[in-house]
Motif scaffolding. Structure first.
Motif, PDB file in Angstrom:
ATOM      1  N   UNK A  78     -10.935  10.325   6.784  1.00 55.43           N
ATOM      2  CA  UNK A  78     -10.249   9.058   6.850  1.00 55.43           C
ATOM      3  C   UNK A  78     -10.168   8.628   8.312  1.00 55.43           C
ATOM      4  N   UNK A  79     -10.309   7.330   8.546  1.00 55.19           N
ATOM      5  CA  UNK A  79     -10.235   6.789   9.899  1.00 55.19           C
ATOM      6  C   UNK A  79      -8.811   6.869  10.421  1.00 55.19           C
ATOM      7  N   UNK A  80      -8.665   6.583  11.723  1.00 56.33           N
ATOM      8  CA  UNK A  80      -7.325   6.609  12.306  1.00 56.33           C
ATOM      9  C   UNK A  80      -6.459   5.523  11.690  1.00 56.33           C
ATOM     10  N   UNK A  81      -5.145   5.708  11.759  1.00 60.64           N
ATOM     11  CA  UNK A  81      -4.220   4.760  11.148  1.00 60.64           C
ATOM     12  C   UNK A  81      -3.976   3.560  12.047  1.00 60.64           C
ATOM     13  N   UNK A  82      -3.468   2.502  11.446  1.00 63.56           N
ATOM     14  CA  UNK A  82      -3.083   1.292  12.176  1.00 63.56           C
ATOM     15  C   UNK A  82      -1.561   1.209  12.156  1.00 63.56           C
ATOM     16  N   UNK A  83      -0.891   1.529  13.280  1.00 60.25           N
ATOM     17  CA  UNK A  83       0.573   1.422  13.310  1.00 60.25           C
ATOM     18  C   UNK A  83       1.012  -0.030  13.531  1.00 60.25           C
ATOM     19  N   UNK A  84       2.040  -0.445  12.786  1.00 58.63           N
ATOM     20  CA  UNK A  84       2.588  -1.800  12.907  1.00 58.63           C
ATOM     21  C   UNK A  84       4.094  -1.649  13.037  1.00 58.63           C
ATOM     22  N   UNK A  85       4.659  -2.150  14.152  1.00 61.30           N
ATOM     23  CA  UNK A  85       6.120  -2.105  14.354  1.00 61.30           C
ATOM     24  C   UNK A  85       6.714  -3.440  13.937  1.00 61.30           C
ATOM     25  N   UNK A  86       7.738  -3.370  13.109  1.00 63.84           N
ATOM     26  CA  UNK A  86       8.381  -4.565  12.572  1.00 63.84           C
ATOM     27  C   UNK A  86       9.839  -4.612  13.013  1.00 63.84           C
ATOM     28  N   UNK A  87      10.367  -5.823  13.276  1.00 69.13           N
ATOM     29  CA  UNK A  87      11.775  -6.023  13.639  1.00 69.13           C
ATOM     30  C   UNK A  87      12.179  -5.195  14.856  1.00 69.13           C
ATOM     31  N   UNK A  88      11.290  -5.052  15.831  1.00 68.57           N
ATOM     32  CA  UNK A  88      11.615  -4.237  16.995  1.00 68.57           C
ATOM     33  C   UNK A  88      12.391  -5.033  18.047  1.00 68.57           C
ATOM     34  N   UNK A  99     -14.517   3.677  10.006  1.00 67.97           N
ATOM     35  CA  UNK A  99     -15.750   4.029   9.308  1.00 67.97           C
ATOM     36  C   UNK A  99     -15.507   4.229   7.818  1.00 67.97           C
ATOM     37  N   UNK A 100     -14.250   4.430   7.443  1.00 68.72           N
ATOM     38  CA  UNK A 100     -13.887   4.558   6.037  1.00 68.72           C
ATOM     39  C   UNK A 100     -12.440   4.119   5.870  1.00 68.72           C
ATOM     40  N   UNK A 101     -11.848   4.374   4.712  1.00 69.32           N
ATOM     41  CA  UNK A 101     -10.496   3.925   4.401  1.00 69.32           C
ATOM     42  C   UNK A 101      -9.513   4.365   5.474  1.00 69.32           C
ATOM     43  N   UNK A 102      -8.486   3.527   5.690  1.00 69.85           N
ATOM     44  CA  UNK A 102      -7.491   3.856   6.710  1.00 69.85           C
ATOM     45  C   UNK A 102      -6.115   3.390   6.254  1.00 69.85           C
ATOM     46  N   UNK A 103      -5.043   4.062   6.728  1.00 75.18           N
ATOM     47  CA  UNK A 103      -3.685   3.649   6.368  1.00 75.18           C
ATOM     48  C   UNK A 103      -3.103   2.669   7.388  1.00 75.18           C
ATOM     49  N   UNK A 104      -2.347   1.707   6.892  1.00 72.93           N
ATOM     50  CA  UNK A 104      -1.544   0.832   7.738  1.00 72.93           C
ATOM     51  C   UNK A 104      -0.123   1.382   7.647  1.00 72.93           C
ATOM     52  N   UNK A 105       0.450   1.780   8.790  1.00 72.78           N
ATOM     53  CA  UNK A 105       1.791   2.363   8.818  1.00 72.78           C
ATOM     54  C   UNK A 105       2.781   1.304   9.263  1.00 72.78           C
ATOM     55  N   UNK A 106       3.609   0.841   8.343  1.00 69.65           N
ATOM     56  CA  UNK A 106       4.595  -0.203   8.618  1.00 69.65           C
ATOM     57  C   UNK A 106       5.907   0.464   9.019  1.00 69.65           C
ATOM     58  N   UNK A 107       6.180   0.506  10.344  1.00 71.85           N
ATOM     59  CA  UNK A 107       7.412   1.101  10.884  1.00 71.85           C
ATOM     60  C   UNK A 107       8.427  -0.023  11.050  1.00 71.85           C
ATOM     61  N   UNK A 108       9.508   0.012  10.289  1.00 71.94           N
ATOM     62  CA  UNK A 108      10.482  -1.073  10.312  1.00 71.94           C
ATOM     63  C   UNK A 108      11.709  -0.716  11.145  1.00 71.94           C
ATOM     64  N   UNK A 109      12.292  -1.731  11.738  1.00 68.44           N
ATOM     65  CA  UNK A 109      13.507  -1.579  12.545  1.00 68.44           C
ATOM     66  C   UNK A 109      14.759  -1.606  11.685  1.00 68.44           C
ATOM     67  N   UNK A 110      15.771  -2.313  12.166  1.00 72.61           N
ATOM     68  CA  UNK A 110      17.094  -2.215  11.542  1.00 72.61           C
ATOM     69  C   UNK A 110      17.399  -3.279  10.497  1.00 72.61           C
ATOM     70  N   UNK A 164       6.562   2.627   5.790  1.00 71.57           N
ATOM     71  CA  UNK A 164       5.800   2.535   4.543  1.00 71.57           C
ATOM     72  C   UNK A 164       4.319   2.578   4.873  1.00 71.57           C
ATOM     73  N   UNK A 165       3.562   3.352   4.110  1.00 74.49           N
ATOM     74  CA  UNK A 165       2.120   3.466   4.324  1.00 74.49           C
ATOM     75  C   UNK A 165       1.390   2.672   3.254  1.00 74.49           C
ATOM     76  N   UNK A 166       0.469   1.829   3.696  1.00 75.07           N
ATOM     77  CA  UNK A 166      -0.354   1.041   2.791  1.00 75.07           C
ATOM     78  C   UNK A 166      -1.808   1.368   3.115  1.00 75.07           C
ATOM     79  N   UNK A 167      -2.581   1.719   2.101  1.00 75.77           N
ATOM     80  CA  UNK A 167      -3.961   2.120   2.328  1.00 75.77           C
ATOM     81  C   UNK A 167      -4.901   0.926   2.209  1.00 75.77           C
ATOM     82  N   UNK A 168      -5.810   0.810   3.180  1.00 74.33           N
ATOM     83  CA  UNK A 168      -6.904  -0.151   3.101  1.00 74.33           C
ATOM     84  C   UNK A 168      -8.123   0.651   2.668  1.00 74.33           C
ATOM     85  N   UNK A 169      -8.590   0.393   1.436  1.00 76.53           N
ATOM     86  CA  UNK A 169      -9.683   1.159   0.844  1.00 76.53           C
ATOM     87  C   UNK A 169     -11.014   0.506   1.184  1.00 76.53           C
TER      88      UNK A 169
END
Length: 196
Positions: free
Chosen positions: A1-11, A26-37, A69-74
């Protein structure tokens, strides 16, 4: 699996989005939605170019406060490569929007496991050599294969002989004695054939 895409929300502020400008996969990767408060609704969308080779199981996601929350891009195998497109990230039902340029590239050749013909060859290991010469690593000698194969027959022969001798000694009958002698003769003959 490719490296993840971190996304910071409400920071920094409500519905704020912070992420990388680009990602190569090069293949499927996770989008990591890191949420604030503050809880937030996130919409993820692939443009037409990316949608030709990739998909997201669900576009709308609720992310609770102080959680990830992790969301997969297939990404489909065997699709056209390279493909460049945009991943759209929207928070707060359109309050904020950000884009990530995504390039789907050919996988590196070294990512796979190289297998050559020597892997398919049978190795003549020590275990086979030990079985051939009748010993193992401890020096214990295995009995001959024919002895191991015939051992149950020999045990049954000894058992039959014991029953015959016991019956003959408990009975005063000449017929039982003749039967015991017949069993004795059969066991001796079978033993001779097994050893031969």
């Amino acid at each position: 699996m490719s490296e993840s895409l971190p996304v910071r929300l409400n920071h920094d502020r409500l519905h704020d989005i912070q992420t990388r400008a680009s990602l190569e996969a090069t293949d499927s990767f996770p989008v990591l939605l890191h949420n604030g408060d503050a809880p937030v609704h996130v919409h993820l969308h692939l443009d037409d170019a990316l949608s030709a080779v990739a998909s997201i199981p669900a576009n709308n996601h609720f992310v609770d406060a102080d959680s990830t929350r992790q969301v997969s891009v297939e990404i489909e195998d065997g699709g056209p490569r390279p493909v460049e497109g945009q991943l759209k990230i929207v928070t707060g039902h359109g309050a904020e929007t950000d884009y990530v340029s995504v390039t789907v590239a050919e996988p590196d050749e070294e990512d796979g496991v190289a297998v050559d013909e020597t892997l398919a060859e049978r190795s003549g290991g020590d275990a086979e050599d030990a079985a051939a010469d009748g010993t193992d690593d401890s020096g214990f000698e295995f009995p001959d294969v024919s002895v191991r194969r015939n051992a149950p027959v020999a045990v049954l022969g000894v058992f039959a002989l014991a029953v015959a001798v016991g019956s003959a000694s408990l009975s005063d009958s000449v017929a039982v004695l003749a039967g015991a002698l017949a069993v004795l003769g059969s066991v001796v003959a079978a033993g001779y054939l097994l050893v031969r």
